[in-house]
Design a protein around this motif. Structure first.
Motif, short mmCIF file in Angstrom:
data_model
loop_
_atom_site.label_atom_id
_atom_site.label_comp_id
_atom_site.label_asym_id
_atom_site.label_seq_id
_atom_site.Cartn_x
_atom_site.Cartn_y
_atom_site.Cartn_z
N GLU A 1 9.29 9.64 12.09
CA GLU A 1 9.09 10.91 11.38
C GLU A 1 10.19 11.11 10.35
O GLU A 1 9.92 11.46 9.20
CB GLU A 1 9.09 12.07 12.37
CG GLU A 1 8.94 13.42 11.70
CD GLU A 1 9.02 14.59 12.64
OE1 GLU A 1 9.04 15.73 12.15
OE2 GLU A 1 9.07 14.40 13.87
N GLU A 2 11.44 10.88 10.74
CA GLU A 2 12.56 11.03 9.80
C GLU A 2 12.41 10.07 8.63
O GLU A 2 12.63 10.45 7.48
CB GLU A 2 13.89 10.76 10.51
CG GLU A 2 14.39 11.90 11.33
CD GLU A 2 15.80 11.65 11.80
OE1 GLU A 2 16.12 10.51 12.22
OE2 GLU A 2 16.61 12.59 11.72
N TYR A 3 12.05 8.82 8.92
CA TYR A 3 11.87 7.82 7.87
C TYR A 3 10.81 8.28 6.87
O TYR A 3 11.02 8.24 5.66
CB TYR A 3 11.46 6.47 8.49
CG TYR A 3 11.12 5.42 7.47
CD1 TYR A 3 12.12 4.63 6.90
CD2 TYR A 3 9.81 5.23 7.05
CE1 TYR A 3 11.81 3.68 5.94
CE2 TYR A 3 9.50 4.28 6.09
CZ TYR A 3 10.50 3.51 5.55
OH TYR A 3 10.19 2.58 4.58
N LEU A 4 9.66 8.71 7.38
CA LEU A 4 8.57 9.14 6.51
C LEU A 4 8.93 10.38 5.70
O LEU A 4 8.59 10.48 4.52
CB LEU A 4 7.31 9.39 7.34
CG LEU A 4 6.72 8.16 8.03
CD1 LEU A 4 5.60 8.56 8.97
CD2 LEU A 4 6.24 7.14 7.01
N MET A 5 9.64 11.32 6.31
CA MET A 5 10.03 12.54 5.62
C MET A 5 11.01 12.26 4.47
O MET A 5 11.07 13.02 3.51
CB MET A 5 10.65 13.54 6.60
CG MET A 5 9.68 14.04 7.65
SD MET A 5 8.31 14.98 6.96
CE MET A 5 9.14 16.48 6.54
N GLY B 1 11.78 12.53 21.04
CA GLY B 1 10.73 11.58 21.34
C GLY B 1 10.92 10.21 20.71
O GLY B 1 11.74 10.00 19.82
N LYS B 2 10.11 9.29 21.18
CA LYS B 2 10.17 7.88 20.76
C LYS B 2 9.92 7.70 19.27
O LYS B 2 10.51 6.84 18.63
CB LYS B 2 9.12 7.11 21.57
CG LYS B 2 8.98 5.66 21.20
CD LYS B 2 7.93 4.99 22.08
CE LYS B 2 7.76 3.54 21.73
NZ LYS B 2 6.85 2.86 22.64
N TYR B 3 9.03 8.51 18.71
CA TYR B 3 8.63 8.31 17.32
C TYR B 3 9.38 9.19 16.32
O TYR B 3 9.08 9.18 15.14
CB TYR B 3 7.11 8.53 17.19
CG TYR B 3 6.35 7.52 18.03
CD1 TYR B 3 6.23 6.19 17.62
CD2 TYR B 3 5.80 7.88 19.25
CE1 TYR B 3 5.57 5.26 18.40
CE2 TYR B 3 5.13 6.96 20.03
CZ TYR B 3 5.02 5.65 19.60
OH TYR B 3 4.35 4.73 20.37
N TYR B 4 10.39 9.91 16.79
CA TYR B 4 11.17 10.77 15.89
C TYR B 4 11.82 9.98 14.75
O TYR B 4 11.80 10.44 13.60
CB TYR B 4 12.22 11.57 16.67
CG TYR B 4 12.98 12.53 15.79
CD1 TYR B 4 12.38 13.70 15.33
CD2 TYR B 4 14.27 12.25 15.38
CE1 TYR B 4 13.05 14.57 14.51
CE2 TYR B 4 14.95 13.12 14.56
CZ TYR B 4 14.35 14.28 14.13
OH TYR B 4 15.02 15.14 13.30
N LYS C 1 10.72 -1.73 14.15
CA LYS C 1 12.13 -1.75 13.73
C LYS C 1 12.65 -0.34 13.53
O LYS C 1 13.78 -0.02 13.90
CB LYS C 1 12.29 -2.56 12.44
CG LYS C 1 12.17 -4.04 12.64
CD LYS C 1 12.29 -4.78 11.34
CE LYS C 1 12.08 -6.27 11.53
NZ LYS C 1 12.10 -7.00 10.24
N ILE C 2 11.84 0.53 12.95
CA ILE C 2 12.26 1.91 12.68
C ILE C 2 12.46 2.68 13.98
O ILE C 2 13.46 3.39 14.14
CB ILE C 2 11.23 2.62 11.78
CG1 ILE C 2 11.24 1.99 10.37
CG2 ILE C 2 11.53 4.12 11.70
CD1 ILE C 2 10.07 2.41 9.50
N ILE C 3 11.54 2.53 14.94
CA ILE C 3 11.65 3.29 16.19
C ILE C 3 12.56 2.61 17.21
O ILE C 3 12.94 3.22 18.21
CB ILE C 3 10.27 3.59 16.82
CG1 ILE C 3 9.58 2.31 17.29
CG2 ILE C 3 9.41 4.40 15.88
CD1 ILE C 3 8.32 2.54 18.10
N GLY C 4 12.90 1.34 16.97
CA GLY C 4 13.78 0.62 17.89
C GLY C 4 13.12 0.30 19.21
O GLY C 4 13.79 0.20 20.24
N ASP C 5 11.81 0.13 19.20
CA ASP C 5 11.06 -0.15 20.42
C ASP C 5 9.74 -0.81 20.02
O ASP C 5 9.38 -0.80 18.85
CB ASP C 5 10.78 1.16 21.17
CG ASP C 5 10.47 0.95 22.65
OD1 ASP C 5 10.36 -0.21 23.10
OD2 ASP C 5 10.32 1.96 23.35
#
Length: 58
Positions: free
Chosen positions: A23-27, A17-20, A43-47
């Protein structure tokens, strides 16, 4: 079969998904509280985020 992502145990592919990336950043953060601007998240999601993200409070 779902598009993208890695394979599940049953052989189907998981859609991250778009927000994965968010999720990785936050984890991977050590803090339980993280302050991000909408620009940071984009910037994190690239969209870009949907317009509703800035119109509706959580």
């Amino acid at each position: 079969m779902r598009r993208g992502g890695k394979s599940a145990s049953n052989g189907t592919k998981l859609n991250k998904g778009k927000y994965y990336p968010l999720e990785e950043y936050l984890m991977n953060q050590d803090s339980s509280r993280i302050k991000l601007s909408f620009e940071d998240i984009e910037k994190i999601i690239g969209d870009i985020l949907p317009l509703s993200a800035s119109k509706h409070c959580a």
